[in-house]
Structure formats: C-alpha cells, structure tokens
Design a protein around this motif. Structure first.
Motif, PDB file in Angstrom:
ATOM      1  N   ILE A 113      -5.700  -9.155   1.070  1.00 24.56           N
ATOM      2  CA  ILE A 113      -6.903  -8.553   1.646  1.00 24.56           C
ATOM      3  C   ILE A 113      -6.644  -7.098   2.016  1.00 24.56           C
ATOM      4  O   ILE A 113      -7.541  -6.253   1.960  1.00 24.56           O
ATOM      5  CB  ILE A 113      -7.425  -9.385   2.841  1.00 24.56           C
ATOM      6  CG1 ILE A 113      -8.924  -9.122   3.030  1.00 24.56           C
ATOM      7  CG2 ILE A 113      -6.664  -9.097   4.122  1.00 24.56           C
ATOM      8  CD1 ILE A 113      -9.621 -10.150   3.873  1.00 24.56           C
ATOM      9  N   MET A 114      -5.393  -6.749   2.342  1.00 26.69           N
ATOM     10  CA  MET A 114      -5.097  -5.363   2.696  1.00 26.69           C
ATOM     11  C   MET A 114      -4.891  -4.495   1.462  1.00 26.69           C
ATOM     12  O   MET A 114      -5.278  -3.336   1.437  1.00 26.69           O
ATOM     13  CB  MET A 114      -3.841  -5.311   3.565  1.00 26.69           C
ATOM     14  CG  MET A 114      -4.049  -5.976   4.898  1.00 26.69           C
ATOM     15  SD  MET A 114      -2.595  -5.896   5.918  1.00 26.69           S
ATOM     16  CE  MET A 114      -2.712  -4.237   6.521  1.00 26.69           C
TER      17      MET A 114
ATOM     18  N   ALA B  11      -5.564  -5.413  -1.964  1.00 28.81           N
ATOM     19  CA  ALA B  11      -6.456  -5.558  -3.114  1.00 28.81           C
ATOM     20  C   ALA B  11      -7.928  -5.617  -2.712  1.00 28.81           C
ATOM     21  O   ALA B  11      -8.808  -5.576  -3.561  1.00 28.81           O
ATOM     22  CB  ALA B  11      -6.088  -6.821  -3.897  1.00 28.81           C
ATOM     23  N   GLY B  12      -8.205  -5.708  -1.419  1.00 30.07           N
ATOM     24  CA  GLY B  12      -9.592  -5.836  -0.991  1.00 30.07           C
ATOM     25  C   GLY B  12     -10.151  -7.190  -1.380  1.00 30.07           C
ATOM     26  O   GLY B  12      -9.396  -8.110  -1.708  1.00 30.07           O
TER      27      GLY B  12
ATOM     28  N   THR C 185      -4.635   3.363 -11.202  1.00 29.64           N
ATOM     29  CA  THR C 185      -4.704   3.047  -9.780  1.00 29.64           C
ATOM     30  C   THR C 185      -4.672   1.532  -9.638  1.00 29.64           C
ATOM     31  O   THR C 185      -5.380   0.819 -10.339  1.00 29.64           O
ATOM     32  CB  THR C 185      -5.974   3.602  -9.114  1.00 29.64           C
ATOM     33  OG1 THR C 185      -7.088   3.223  -9.893  1.00 29.64           O
ATOM     34  CG2 THR C 185      -5.931   5.097  -8.989  1.00 29.64           C
TER      35      THR C 185
ATOM     36  N   PRO D 219      -4.615  -0.403  -6.293  1.00 32.19           N
ATOM     37  CA  PRO D 219      -5.406  -1.101  -5.275  1.00 32.19           C
ATOM     38  C   PRO D 219      -6.807  -1.467  -5.765  1.00 32.19           C
ATOM     39  O   PRO D 219      -7.381  -0.749  -6.590  1.00 32.19           O
ATOM     40  CB  PRO D 219      -5.490  -0.080  -4.135  1.00 32.19           C
ATOM     41  CG  PRO D 219      -4.299   0.772  -4.316  1.00 32.19           C
ATOM     42  CD  PRO D 219      -4.069   0.852  -5.781  1.00 32.19           C
ATOM     43  N   PHE D 220      -7.328  -2.569  -5.260  1.00 33.37           N
ATOM     44  CA  PHE D 220      -8.663  -3.084  -5.598  1.00 33.37           C
ATOM     45  C   PHE D 220      -8.755  -3.645  -7.020  1.00 33.37           C
ATOM     46  O   PHE D 220      -9.838  -3.810  -7.539  1.00 33.37           O
ATOM     47  CB  PHE D 220      -9.750  -2.014  -5.418  1.00 33.37           C
ATOM     48  CG  PHE D 220      -9.764  -1.386  -4.061  1.00 33.37           C
ATOM     49  CD1 PHE D 220      -9.932  -2.175  -2.933  1.00 33.37           C
ATOM     50  CD2 PHE D 220      -9.598  -0.031  -3.904  1.00 33.37           C
ATOM     51  CE1 PHE D 220      -9.940  -1.603  -1.669  1.00 33.37           C
ATOM     52  CE2 PHE D 220      -9.598   0.546  -2.645  1.00 33.37           C
ATOM     53  CZ  PHE D 220      -9.770  -0.234  -1.528  1.00 33.37           C
ATOM     54  N   THR D 221      -7.630  -3.892  -7.678  1.00 35.90           N
ATOM     55  CA  THR D 221      -7.702  -4.491  -9.016  1.00 35.90           C
ATOM     56  C   THR D 221      -7.017  -5.862  -8.997  1.00 35.90           C
ATOM     57  O   THR D 221      -6.332  -6.209  -8.038  1.00 35.90           O
ATOM     58  CB  THR D 221      -6.966  -3.620 -10.050  1.00 35.90           C
ATOM     59  OG1 THR D 221      -5.593  -3.538  -9.661  1.00 35.90           O
ATOM     60  CG2 THR D 221      -7.556  -2.227 -10.116  1.00 35.90           C
TER      61      THR D 221
ATOM     62  N   GLY E  92       0.008   2.191  -3.372  1.00 41.97           N
ATOM     63  CA  GLY E  92      -1.270   2.822  -3.056  1.00 41.97           C
ATOM     64  C   GLY E  92      -1.389   4.166  -3.762  1.00 41.97           C
ATOM     65  O   GLY E  92      -0.418   4.685  -4.306  1.00 41.97           O
ATOM     66  N   ARG E  93      -2.623   4.728  -3.708  1.00 41.00           N
ATOM     67  CA  ARG E  93      -2.851   5.971  -4.446  1.00 41.00           C
ATOM     68  C   ARG E  93      -1.943   7.093  -3.980  1.00 41.00           C
ATOM     69  O   ARG E  93      -1.625   7.994  -4.724  1.00 41.00           O
ATOM     70  CB  ARG E  93      -4.302   6.377  -4.285  1.00 41.00           C
ATOM     71  CG  ARG E  93      -5.054   6.114  -5.572  1.00 41.00           C
ATOM     72  CD  ARG E  93      -6.185   7.042  -5.726  1.00 41.00           C
ATOM     73  NE  ARG E  93      -7.244   6.687  -4.819  1.00 41.00           N
ATOM     74  CZ  ARG E  93      -8.508   7.030  -5.011  1.00 41.00           C
ATOM     75  NH1 ARG E  93      -8.839   7.700  -6.080  1.00 41.00           N
ATOM     76  NH2 ARG E  93      -9.435   6.700  -4.149  1.00 41.00           N
ATOM     77  N   PHE E  94      -1.553   7.043  -2.679  1.00 34.64           N
ATOM     78  CA  PHE E  94      -0.676   8.079  -2.167  1.00 34.64           C
ATOM     79  C   PHE E  94       0.690   7.490  -1.862  1.00 34.64           C
ATOM     80  O   PHE E  94       1.472   8.043  -1.104  1.00 34.64           O
ATOM     81  CB  PHE E  94      -1.301   8.726  -0.922  1.00 34.64           C
ATOM     82  CG  PHE E  94      -2.622   9.367  -1.235  1.00 34.64           C
ATOM     83  CD1 PHE E  94      -2.673  10.629  -1.792  1.00 34.64           C
ATOM     84  CD2 PHE E  94      -3.812   8.670  -1.027  1.00 34.64           C
ATOM     85  CE1 PHE E  94      -3.886  11.202  -2.118  1.00 34.64           C
ATOM     86  CE2 PHE E  94      -5.027   9.250  -1.348  1.00 34.64           C
ATOM     87  CZ  PHE E  94      -5.065  10.524  -1.895  1.00 34.64           C
TER      88      PHE E  94
ATOM     89  N   LEU F 277       0.837  -1.205   0.000  1.00 32.70           N
ATOM     90  CA  LEU F 277       0.000   0.000   0.000  1.00 32.70           C
ATOM     91  C   LEU F 277       0.870   1.252   0.000  1.00 32.70           C
ATOM     92  O   LEU F 277       0.609   2.215  -0.726  1.00 32.70           O
ATOM     93  CB  LEU F 277      -0.921   0.018   1.226  1.00 32.70           C
ATOM     94  CG  LEU F 277      -2.277  -0.650   1.083  1.00 32.70           C
ATOM     95  CD1 LEU F 277      -3.015  -0.626   2.404  1.00 32.70           C
ATOM     96  CD2 LEU F 277      -3.109   0.049   0.015  1.00 32.70           C
TER      97      LEU F 277
END
Lengths: 275, 268
Positions: free
Chosen positions: A206-207, A209-210, A125, A127-129, A110-112, A106
């Motif tokens: 899980i942290m 990529a969700g 972006t 994360p989450f992909t 991560g985005r930041f 992250l």
C-alpha cells in the motif's frame, strides 16, 4: 496428584490457546450466512483483486525460486567470512515491520530513490505499477523460502554428495539428481510459506504500489478498501484467503513433504544465523 | 559450587524484581500526575477518545491536547464506530457520513463546525509540467486521488464532474485510503498530482505547489461532528464539541486555514 494437576494446567492452557487462535477464523465464516459470502465472490472487486494477487505472487515466486535456490545452496554449503552477515540479511525482512519495508522500497525504487532515480531517467517508473506489487511481495516473501531452503540443504548428508561426485557425476548433475531431490521437502515447504506470505502482503504494497482496482489492488488491499464500503465483501475475501492458506498447509501435509520436527527446529535456525 | 550459583541466580532475580517494581511505581506516579494536571486545567478535556478526519490531524490537538485522538478517513472511522469502536466524539470531513450514522442512531445529532476547500497539489519539482487543472488530462500524468468512499475522494469526483474533466480519471494510478496518504505520495514526488484539502497542502510547505480550483467548481465542503451514542462519557464529549465551536476553538481552525461557517448556518 501434582502430576495430575500439571497435566490439567497443560490441558487448560492448550484449550485457551487453541480457542483464541480458532475464534477469529471461525467468526469470519459465521458472521454472515455462507450463501451471502459466496455471492460476494463474484463481485468484480473480488475477482479483479484475485487476478492481481495471483499474477503478482506467482511472478514473485518464480524470481524467488530462481534467485533464492542458488543463494540458499551457497549459504548452506560454503563457509566464508561474512556468511553469518549474509544469513542475517536474508532473515531481516522477516522481522521488519511491513511499513519499514514500504519505506525502504520507496527509498530504493521510488522516483527519487537510490536506484529509482536512474531508472526514471531511463523512462522506467516503478511505484504504482504491478511491478511494484511484485517487488514488494518478493521482498517480504523471499526470506521465508531462502531460510527454509538453507535448512533443507544443510540436512543433506555430505557423504551422499561426495559419493555422487566420486561416481562421476558433475556438480550440475549432482545438484539436480542428488541435492534437489533430497531437499525437495524442505524447498516445497519454504515455497509454500513464501507463497502464503506473498499473498497476504499488505503494508509494503500500500505504501510502495498504492491501491488501484485491476492494477495494484491485491486481495488484502481490497479488504482494506472495502472495509468502509461493504463489510460482506471484506468477509468474503477474508474467508477466501483463510481457505487458500489452509489449502496450502493441508496439501503440504497430505503429500507428506512437510517435516516439521526437522525443518522448523528453532535451534537449527539459531545455529544458522550466528554460525 | 552448585549452591553458590543458585544463590547468585536468586540474587539476580531479586534485583530484576526490584527494578521492575521501581519502574512500575514511577509509571503509576507519572499517570497520577498527568491525571491531576488534567483536573486542574479547565481547557483540557481528558478521558475521551475523539475519532476525527485525517485533515484535522494537526489542528485538533492544538485546540485541546487532552483527548486521545484517532485520525483517519472519515469513512474508515465511521466503519469502525459501526463495528463498536470505543469513540466518544466523531468528527467527519463531510455531513453525509455523520447523518448516516445519526439515522442509524449510532451518533447523536451532528453539528457543523467548519468548512474547507479542495485544491490540487503537484511536487515542487513538478515532474509532469502541470500548470493548470486541464494539464491533468495529459497522457502519462500520475494522478493520485482518495477512494470514492472517503470524503475527499467523493469531493474530487464532484469537482472533476463539475468541470467536465472526468477523462482525467484515466490517469489515476492509485486510490488512497485517506487525504494524508494522497498528500504524502505527492510530497514524496512519487505522484505527479493529487487532490487534497487546502489545509493539508499547508502542512508540507516547500514540498508541494498548490493549485486552486475555481470557486464555481468547488463542492460544498462542510465538516460535522457528533457525540457517539455508545460513549461512556457524553458530558466530556459535549464539552469537547463546545470547545471546538467556541471562539477560541474557531480561531485556531481559521489559523490552520479552515473556513468560517456562514453566519446563518453556524446556529443550526
């Protein structure tokens, strides 16, 4: 008399250890009737997770092979300042808690994050992909392959490599015709271990990529999500993962590519890490 | 030479053993002391384990720091209790899960103890430019909600249905395992928006902007807790529940942003 007692102690210790290791695995299969387990496998949660898991793990494996093999060869064949630092770095994700890997990913992607902020400025972006899942798998699984590959390359007799070169083969030809065939057992073993580890990856995923069905929900994440919904489904997925892991190990042994005494000797790794 | 080195090893062993003994003794003394203070203080219930909804993470230890706590999604905790986890009290973010456990005789009769409100939060930087709940429909918004089995996840679905906004579900990028995971993904700025309880939003001041959900769309959001049937210390578990329901306990719940129970219901 003392010898017999000692033998008995060894035997008892082995029985306890083996029973301890076997019990949870047996329990997964006998907790509910096998018919009910098989029924659950057609549950869309399971099939979707299976597709996500295999897709991300296979892509990660391709990158691991592509980048890991030359890295391992370099680390095995050259001696340079900072080499042991590189080897330690390669091994670090192996002992890191998965949650730390997740935080690290992250903070980086991560985005930041360190790299992620410039990526997101470019409209990407992570994360989450599914890319995030693949990155997490590659991060935790690559050390297993690279470490094993270094060991495999180091066992090659340097005289064979020298002979190949003196007989006129170029470095590329030597690598593909001599070095790779000689080390393929070790490479395959490392690859299999990395594959199994990648398939089981949970914490970093899980942290970072969700968890979303069909997108980022891998088999282990599906176990976690279904634990409170349908215990049978979690048992079915667990049974499936046990079978896959066992199949990976057994297929390696059957093709006699597995050379345990040589490849996973701890002293070799100890020498490797600190040489 | 050989003998000297053997002697040295033996001496070193003795030192290590002595150090181990010393640390063990101090550990025993420390636990003994802790147990004693527990007996003397009347406001602390010790020796029990409380399984409580993630949204109670900050407030329960303020009411009583005595019990051991395990916080998580109420649904996860219920699954663990079903599998025989050693809980004495179960506090859920809804009334349906305790009612289900009560029906299975896994817990004693549940009592309601507080209420909460659903809100949605966006990172302070608000990368997706969200200014109302209707902006969540915009394409490309990264919305994070909790899994449907988790109370906050099911409340979220109820609100979206009530407001005719089920289309925003297409923007969901992750279904998290509990309310705090939803919150942290938003607070980190990785997600553009997420649905959490108003009490959770308060725990990360300055990191998220809170948007209220109209009262007409708010689901009935009541918390209930119960003594676990398998508890080995039901008296202490009862004491903890009385403490949460007490004036002092309720005052702390209100201070954390939870809502008072309607008068008629609190006696149920």
């Amino acid at each position: 008399m003392r010898k017999a007692l000692l033998a008995l102690l060894y035997f008892l210790a082995a029985v306890v250890a083996l029973a301890f290791l076997a019990l949870p695995i047996v329990a997964i299969f006998v907790h509910v009737p096998p018919g009910r387990l098989i029924d659950q496998l057609s549950n869309p949660v399971v099939t979707d997770a299976l597709i996500v898991s295999f897709k991300t793990t296979l892509i990660a494996q391709a990158f691991i092979l592509l980048f890991g093999t030359p890295t391992a060869y370099l680390l095995a064949s050259r001696r340079f300042p900072g080499r042991s630092l590189c080897v330690t770095l390669v091994e670090l994700p192996l002992v890191l808690p998965p949650a730390v890997a997740g935080i690290g990913l992250l903070a980086a992607f991560g985005r930041f994050g360190l790299l992620g902020s410039s990526l997101s400025a470019a409209g990407i972006t992570i994360p989450f992909t599914q890319t995030a899942v693949t990155i997490a798998v590659a991060f935790v699984a690559s050390p297993l392959y690279i470490r094993q590959a270094i060991a495999a390359f180091e066992t090659i007799d340097p005289n064979l490599v020298a002979a190949s070169r003196t007989l006129g083969a170029g470095p590329a030809r030597t690598f593909f015709r001599v070095i790779l065939p000689l080390s393929r057992g070790g490479l395959a073993a490392g690859e299999a271990l990395a594959f199994a580890r990648g398939l089981g990856e949970f914490g970093a995923t899980i942290m970072f990529a969700g968890s979303l069905q069909k997108v980022t929900q891998t088999l282990p994440l599906a176990i976690y999500a279904e634990f409170e919904v349908n215990f049978d489904v979690t048992l079915a997925i667990s049974a499936l993962l046990v079978l896959i892991s066992a199949a990976v190990l057994i297929s390696l042994k059957l093709t006699s590519l597995w050379q345990p005494s040589e490849q996973i000797s701890s002293s070799r790794f100890a020498r490797l890490s600190w040489s | 030479m050989e003998l000297a080195s053997q002697h040295r090893i033996a001496r070193r062993r003795a030192t290590v053993l002595a150090a181990l003994c010393a640390s063990l003794c101090s550990l025993l003394a420390a636990t003994g002391a802790a147990a004693r203070t527990g007996e003397h203080s009347s406001t602390r219930v010790t020796g029990i384990t409380v399984y409580a909804a993630a949204s109670l993470t900050d407030v329960f230890p303020k009411i009583d720091s005595g019990p051991k706590y395990s916080f998580g999604a109420s649904s996860t905790l219920a699954a663990q209790i079903t599998q025989g986890a050693p809980a004495d009290v179960f506090a859920s973010a809804n009334t349906t899960i305790p009612a289900q456990l009560f029906a299975k005789q896994l817990v004693q009769r549940p009592v309601v103890f507080t209420r909460n409100r659903l809100v949605f939060v966006v990172p302070t930087s608000n990368p997706a430019g969200i200014h109302s709940v209707y902006d969540l429909k915009k394409a490309g918004v990264k919305l994070v909600i909790a899994a449907p089995a988790v109370p906050v996840g099911s409340y979220t679905l109820q609100v979206l249905k009530q407001m005719g906004l089920t289309s925003v579900l297409a923007n969901v990028v992750s279904r998290e395992s509990d309310v705090r995971s939803v919150l942290s993904k938003v607070a980190l700025g990785e997600a553009d928006a997420g649905f959490v309880y108003s009490t959770d939003a308060r725990t990360v001041p300055g990191k998220v902007r809170v948007f209220k959900i109209p009262a007409w769309a708010q689901p009935k959001l009541t918390y209930a807790l119960a003594v676990v049937s398998a508890s080995g210390n039901k008296a202490a578990a009862q004491r903890f529940i009385r403490e949460v329901l007490s004036k002092a306990g309720q005052k702390k719940m209100l201070a954390a942003g939870f809502l008072a129970l309607p008068k008629a219901k609190s006696k149920r």
